[in-house]
Design a protein around this motif. Structure first.
Motif, PDB file in Angstrom:
ATOM      1  N   TYR A  55      -0.329   4.849  -8.378  1.00 32.95           N
ATOM      2  CA  TYR A  55      -0.469   4.488  -8.210  1.00 32.95           C
ATOM      3  C   TYR A  55      -0.363   4.828  -6.390  1.00 32.95           C
ATOM      4  CZ  TYR A  55      -0.075  -0.014  -4.386  1.00 32.95           C
ATOM      5  OH  TYR A  55      -0.425  -0.519  -3.322  1.00 32.95           O
ATOM      6  N   VAL A  56       0.738   5.004  -5.923  1.00 30.46           N
ATOM      7  CA  VAL A  56       0.475   6.252  -4.900  1.00 30.46           C
ATOM      8  C   VAL A  56      -0.267   7.606  -4.172  1.00 30.46           C
ATOM      9  CG1 VAL A  56       2.101   7.798  -3.775  1.00 30.46           C
ATOM     10  CG2 VAL A  56       3.317   5.648  -4.729  1.00 30.46           C
ATOM     11  N   ASP A  57      -0.603   8.341  -5.537  1.00 26.95           N
ATOM     12  CA  ASP A  57      -1.995   9.213  -5.510  1.00 26.95           C
ATOM     13  C   ASP A  57      -2.858   8.461  -5.546  1.00 26.95           C
ATOM     14  OD1 ASP A  57      -0.063  11.009  -5.952  1.00 26.95           O
ATOM     15  OD2 ASP A  57      -0.574  10.777  -7.797  1.00 26.95           O
ATOM     16  N   ASP A  58      -3.712   7.241  -5.870  1.00 26.56           N
ATOM     17  CA  ASP A  58      -4.900   6.760  -5.520  1.00 26.56           C
ATOM     18  C   ASP A  58      -4.975   5.852  -4.305  1.00 26.56           C
ATOM     19  OD1 ASP A  58      -5.596   6.628  -8.605  1.00 26.56           O
ATOM     20  OD2 ASP A  58      -5.592   4.759  -9.245  1.00 26.56           O
ATOM     21  N   VAL A  59      -3.601   5.377  -4.136  1.00 24.61           N
ATOM     22  CA  VAL A  59      -4.166   5.242  -2.038  1.00 24.61           C
ATOM     23  C   VAL A  59      -3.840   6.187  -1.556  1.00 24.61           C
ATOM     24  CG1 VAL A  59      -2.034   4.119  -0.596  1.00 24.61           C
ATOM     25  CG2 VAL A  59      -2.417   3.110  -2.519  1.00 24.61           C
ATOM     26  N   VAL A  60      -3.109   7.506  -2.062  1.00 26.05           N
ATOM     27  CA  VAL A  60      -3.052   8.549  -0.686  1.00 26.05           C
ATOM     28  C   VAL A  60      -4.821   9.284  -0.800  1.00 26.05           C
ATOM     29  CG1 VAL A  60      -2.871  11.458  -0.809  1.00 26.05           C
ATOM     30  CG2 VAL A  60      -1.012   8.977  -0.712  1.00 26.05           C
TER      31      VAL A  60
ATOM     32  N   ALA B 115      -7.019   0.066  -2.800  1.00 31.48           N
ATOM     33  CA  ALA B 115      -6.648  -0.440  -0.638  1.00 31.48           C
ATOM     34  C   ALA B 115      -4.794  -0.820  -0.342  1.00 31.48           C
ATOM     35  CB  ALA B 115      -7.088  -1.373  -0.678  1.00 31.48           C
ATOM     36  N   PRO B 116      -4.510   0.004   0.363  1.00 30.10           N
ATOM     37  CA  PRO B 116      -2.573  -0.175   0.451  1.00 30.10           C
ATOM     38  C   PRO B 116      -2.173  -1.133  -0.086  1.00 30.10           C
ATOM     39  CG  PRO B 116      -3.878   0.999   2.284  1.00 30.10           C
ATOM     40  CD  PRO B 116      -4.869   1.052   1.116  1.00 30.10           C
ATOM     41  N   ASP B 117      -1.680  -2.012  -0.168  1.00 30.31           N
ATOM     42  CA  ASP B 117      -1.249  -3.017   0.056  1.00 30.31           C
ATOM     43  C   ASP B 117       0.592  -2.835   0.521  1.00 30.31           C
ATOM     44  OD1 ASP B 117       0.377  -5.356  -0.407  1.00 30.31           O
ATOM     45  OD2 ASP B 117      -0.586  -5.972  -2.109  1.00 30.31           O
ATOM     46  N   ASN B 118       0.674  -3.184   1.810  1.00 27.22           N
ATOM     47  CA  ASN B 118       1.644  -3.252   2.639  1.00 27.22           C
ATOM     48  C   ASN B 118       3.797  -3.575   1.820  1.00 27.22           C
ATOM     49  OD1 ASN B 118       0.630  -2.033   4.675  1.00 27.22           O
ATOM     50  ND2 ASN B 118       0.294  -3.558   5.862  1.00 27.22           N
ATOM     51  N   ASN B 119       3.091  -4.676   0.809  1.00 28.78           N
ATOM     52  CA  ASN B 119       4.344  -5.390   0.517  1.00 28.78           C
ATOM     53  C   ASN B 119       4.428  -4.282  -1.055  1.00 28.78           C
ATOM     54  OD1 ASN B 119       4.632  -7.284   1.639  1.00 28.78           O
ATOM     55  ND2 ASN B 119       3.169  -8.435   0.421  1.00 28.78           N
ATOM     56  N   ILE B 120       4.022  -3.791  -1.564  1.00 27.97           N
ATOM     57  CA  ILE B 120       3.995  -2.849  -2.569  1.00 27.97           C
ATOM     58  C   ILE B 120       5.155  -1.792  -1.830  1.00 27.97           C
ATOM     59  CG2 ILE B 120       3.280  -1.066  -4.749  1.00 27.97           C
ATOM     60  CD1 ILE B 120       0.924  -3.636  -4.845  1.00 27.97           C
ATOM     61  N   GLY B 121       4.112  -1.277  -1.598  1.00 27.32           N
ATOM     62  CA  GLY B 121       4.697   0.349   0.274  1.00 27.32           C
ATOM     63  C   GLY B 121       5.901   0.074   0.174  1.00 27.32           C
TER      64      GLY B 121
END
Lengths: 338, 285
Positions: free
Chosen positions: B213-218, B223-229
Motif C-alpha cells: 500500500y505504502v509503495d503504491d501511494v508513494v 490515492a492516499p488516504d489520510n486515515n490509513i496513513g
C-alpha cells in the motif's frame, strides 16, 4: 454350567463385540466445546466438572452435548441432590431430543495438573457403568495464549486391569511391563459441526484479517505462565523425592530382613546338623512365627507414577512455551531490525 | 407534560439505546435445538439466560429450548419444563437469570406477542431474539427485539416489538478459532506451534500488504488516504524506540532465560528416566 456352550447370552455377545473395536477418535460438536469452555472459564480458577452426552459409534465416540455440574459440596445430603440434578437434567435434555447417553465427563485443570488419584477413581466409577467413556480436560490458563487446550483422555486397559485387582505392586508392574507413560492414553479429537452452524459461522465471521487468537499468540510475555509452571514442577519434584525416599527406606529394610533371614537359616542348619549327629529329628527350616519372616508391605507405586506423569507434563508444557517464545523473540528481532 | 388537559400519547418504556450482546454459544445452542426439533415442528422456542450489565446492555450468555405446541391461533408452552430447567441452570450459575426468549424464524411472527407476554412476567423487559435458520433472504439474520407499550395517558393501547441493536460477541469464538467452528468436520485440533505458525504467516501477509500500500501511494498508483496513513504511523510509532545494544541485550537475556528453562526441563526428564531405570533395577534385586 447348565447352559450349553453353543448358546451365548446377549451379554456375552455384547462383551465380545466391545472388545473388538478399540476407541480411536473422539468427535466433539462445536456446541459441546463452547459449553465446556464457557463453564470452565466462568469458574476459573476453581476447578469444575460436567457430564458429556453423546453416542458410541464403532471406534468413534461422538460427544454431541454436555451439561455442567454445580460446584461440589462435602455434605452428603447435597450430594444426593447432585444426583437428582443430574437425572433431572438428563430427563429435560431428552425431552428436547438431545442424546441421552452418558459418554464421560469433562473437567477443567490448572496448568495441566490433572493427574491425580481422584481422576483415576472417577474414571473407574464411570467405567463400571459405561464400557467406553472418556474424560475431556480443558485448561483455561493455556487458552489465554491462543491455544485450544482440549484433551481427551482415557485410562489404558492394562492399567485398569491392574488397578481393579489392586495389583499395583512392583512385581506385577514388571510382569505387565507397565511404566508411568502407560497410565493415560490420549485420544485424538475431531471436531464436527452441523451444516446449519457452519453456515451461520461463515456468515458471522468478522472480516478483519486478525482474530483474537492471533493477538493472544503473539503476546510476548509468557513469564507468569512459566513461573507458575516451574513452581508446580518444583513442588512435584519435592513430592517425587519423598516417594523415592519411601522406596529407599523400603529397600533398605528389605535387604536387612533378607540378611537376617539368611543368618537365621544358617544358624538353624548348623543346629540341624548337630541334631542329626545326635540322632534327633531335624527342626523345620522355616518359622512363620518369627517376626523376621513377616513380609514388609511395599509402598504404593501409584503415587510416584502419577507424580512422574505430572512432571513430564510440566516439562512438555515448558518446552512448548519456550519453543514458542523463541519464535516470538526472533520475530521481534527481525521486526526491530527492519 | 405541558398542559393538564392534554393526554400524552407515548411509548413506555421509552425506546432508549438498549442493546444486547449475544455470545456464540447461544447461537450454537439455538441451531442445535433447531436441528433436533421434534417432527413437524416449524420452529423452536426457548429461554435466554444472562445478565443485565450496569450500562443497560443485556448480556445473553446461555439458552435452553422449551418444548411447545403451536396451532393457528394459540401457543402452548411447557411451563413446568421451563421452570425445571431454570432451576437446574441456576444451581450451576446463580448469577444467570432470565433475560428473554428466542425463537427461530425470520423476525416476529403471530404467536410471538403471547409468548412475550409470558416472559414479561418472568423478567423485566425481556429481549426477544430471532434466529433465521431458514436463511429466508439468503443471510444469517439474527435480530433482537424489546416490547414497547404505546399508551395514551394511563390507558394502554398497544405494544409493539422494537428492534434493538445486537452485538454478536465473537471474541470467544475467535479465541477458539473460526477454522474449528466453521467447518463441518475438522480432523485435528491445531497444536500450539502450528497455531503460532499460522499467526506469524498472517502477520507477515499483513506487513506485506502495508508495504504494498505504502509503495503504491508513494509511486502515485493509489490515492492516499489520510486515515490509513495515520493508522500506519501509529502502528510504527508503537514499536518502542530502543538503542540497538539495549535491544540486543533484551533479546539475548530473554533467549537465555528460555534456554535455562529448556535445560531444566531436559534435566528433569533425564532424571525421570534414570529414576525409572533404577527403580526397575532395584526390583530385580
Amino acid at each position: 454350567m447348565a447352559q450349553p456352550a453353543a448358546v451365548r447370552s446377549f451379554l456375552q455377545v455384547a462383551v465380545t463385540e466391545e472388545v473388538a473395536s478399540p476407541l480411536r477418535v473422539v468427535q466433539i460438536e462445536g456446541l459441546a466445546i463452547l459449553k465446556i469452555i464457557k463453564h470452565c472459564k466462568e469458574f476459573s480458577p476453581s476447578l469444575v466438572t460436567g457430564q458429556l452426552l453423546g453416542l458410541d459409534v464403532g471406534s468413534v465416540l461422538e460427544v454431541t452435548n454436555c451439561f455442567p455440574f454445580p460446584i461440589r459440596e462435602e455434605d452428603e445430603e447435597i450430594e444426593a441432590e447432585g444426583a437428582n440434578y443430574q437425572l433431572e437434567m438428563m430427563r429435560c435434555l431428552r425431552e428436547v431430543n438431545v442424546d441421552n447417553n452418558t459418554v464421560g465427563w469433562y473437567q477443567s485443570t490448572l496448568l495441566g495438573s490433572f493427574q491425580t488419584v481422584e481422576l483415576i477413581e472417577t474414571f473407574m466409577n464411570y467405567q463400571e457403568n459405561i464400557k467406553r467413556c472418556v474424560c475431556i480436560i480443558y485448561d483455561p490458563s493455556k487458552s489465554n495464549q491462543g491455544v485450544l487446550a482440549l484433551k481427551a483422555l482415557k485410562l489404558s486397559d492394562s492399567f485398569m486391569e491392574l488397578y481393579r485387582n489392586n495389583n499395583f505392586t512392583g512385581e506385577k508392574l514388571r510382569e505387565k511391563n507397565l511404566s508411568w507413560v502407560d497410565i493415560f492414553e490420549e485420544i485424538p479429537i475431531k471436531v464436527s459441526n452441523s451444516a446449519l452452524i457452519s453456515a451461520f459461522m461463515t456468515e458471522l465471521e468478522a472480516d478483519t484479517p486478525v482474530a483474537q487468537c492471533d493477538y493472544d499468540r503473539l503476546q510476548l510475555s509468557t513469564n507468569p505462565f512459566m513461573e507458575r509452571n516451574v513452581e508446580f514442577l518444583i513442588e512435584c519434584m519435592d513430592d517425587l523425592s519423598m516417594e523415592q525416599q519411601k522406596f529407599q527406606y523400603y529397600y533398605r529394610n528389605l535387604s536387612r530382613q533378607q540378611a537376617q533371614q539368611q543368618s537365621w537359616l544358617q544358624k538353624r542348619r548348623a543346629e540341624n546338623m548337630s541334631r542329626k549327629a545326635a540322632g534327633e529329628e531335624p527342626l523345620p527350616e522355616e518359622d512363620p512365627s518369627n517376626p523376621i519372616f513377616k513380609p514388609i508391605p511395599e509402598p504404593p507405586r501409584l503415587d510416584s507414577f502419577l507424580i512422574t506423569n505430572q512432571i513430564s507434563n510440566y516439562c512438555n508444557q515448558i518446552n512448548g512455551v519456550a519453543g514458542q517464545s523463541f519464535s516470538k523473540l526472533y520475530l521481534m528481532k527481525a521486526l526491530q531490525e527492519d | 407534560m405541558s398542559a393538564g388537559e392534554l393526554t400524552v400519547l407515548q411509548f413506555t418504556p421509552s425506546p432508549t439505546s438498549l442493546s444486547a450482546k449475544v455470545h456464540p454459544l447461544v447461537i450454537f445452542n439455538i441451531c442445535d435445538c433447531f436441528v433436533r426439533r421434534p417432527d413437524q415442528a416449524e420452529r423452536v422456542i426457548g429461554t435466554l439466560l444472562g445478565s443485565v450489565l450496569p450500562d443497560g446492555t443485556v448480556d445473553i450468555r446461555n439458552s435452553y429450548a422449551v418444548p411447545h405446541n403451536e396451532s393457528l391461533d394459540q401457543v402452548a408452552l411447557d411451563i413446568d419444563y421451563h421452570h425445571n430447567m431454570l432451576a437446574s441452570h441456576q444451581k450451576v450459575n446463580p448469577k444467570e437469570v432470565i433475560v428473554g426468549w428466542f425463537s427461530t424464524g425470520f423476525g416476529v411472527s403471530g404467536g410471538s406477542a403471547l409468548i412475550h407476554e409470558f416472559y414479561s412476567r418472568e423478567a423485566t423487559n425481556p429481549v426477544h431474539l430471532t434466529v433465521d435458520t431458514g436463511f429466508t433472504n439468503g443471510d444469517a439474520t439474527i435480530k433482537g427485539f424489546v416490547s414497547v407499550n404505546l399508551s395514551l395517558g394511563d390507558h394502554q393501547l398497544a405494544s409493539q416489538f422494537q428492534e434493538i441493536p445486537l452485538d454478536l460477541r465473537m471474541v470467544e469464538a475467535e479465541r477458539i478459532g473460526f477454522d474449528v467452528l466453521k467447518k463441518t468436520a475438522v480432523d485435528k485440533l491445531p497444536n500450539d506451534l502450528e497455531g503460532m505458525e499460522d499467526s506469524m504467516k498472517k502477520l507477515l501477509a499483513l506487513i506485506d500488504d502495508v508495504y504494498k500500500y505504502v509503495d503504491d501511494v508513494v509511486e502515485g498508483r493509489l490515492a492516499p488516504d489520510n486515515n490509513i496513513g495515520r493508522f500506519i504511523s501509529d502502528t510504527v510509532a508503537s514499536i518502542p524506540k530502543l538503542s540497538s545494544s539495549a535491544f540486543e541485550k533484551l533479546v539475548n537475556d530473554s533467549i537465555q532465560d528460555q534456554l535455562v528453562l529448556l535445560y531444566l526441563s531436559s534435566i528433569t526428564r533425564t532424571q525421570l528416566s534414570l529414576a525409572e531405570k533404577l527403580n526397575t533395577a532395584a526390583q530385580i534385586l
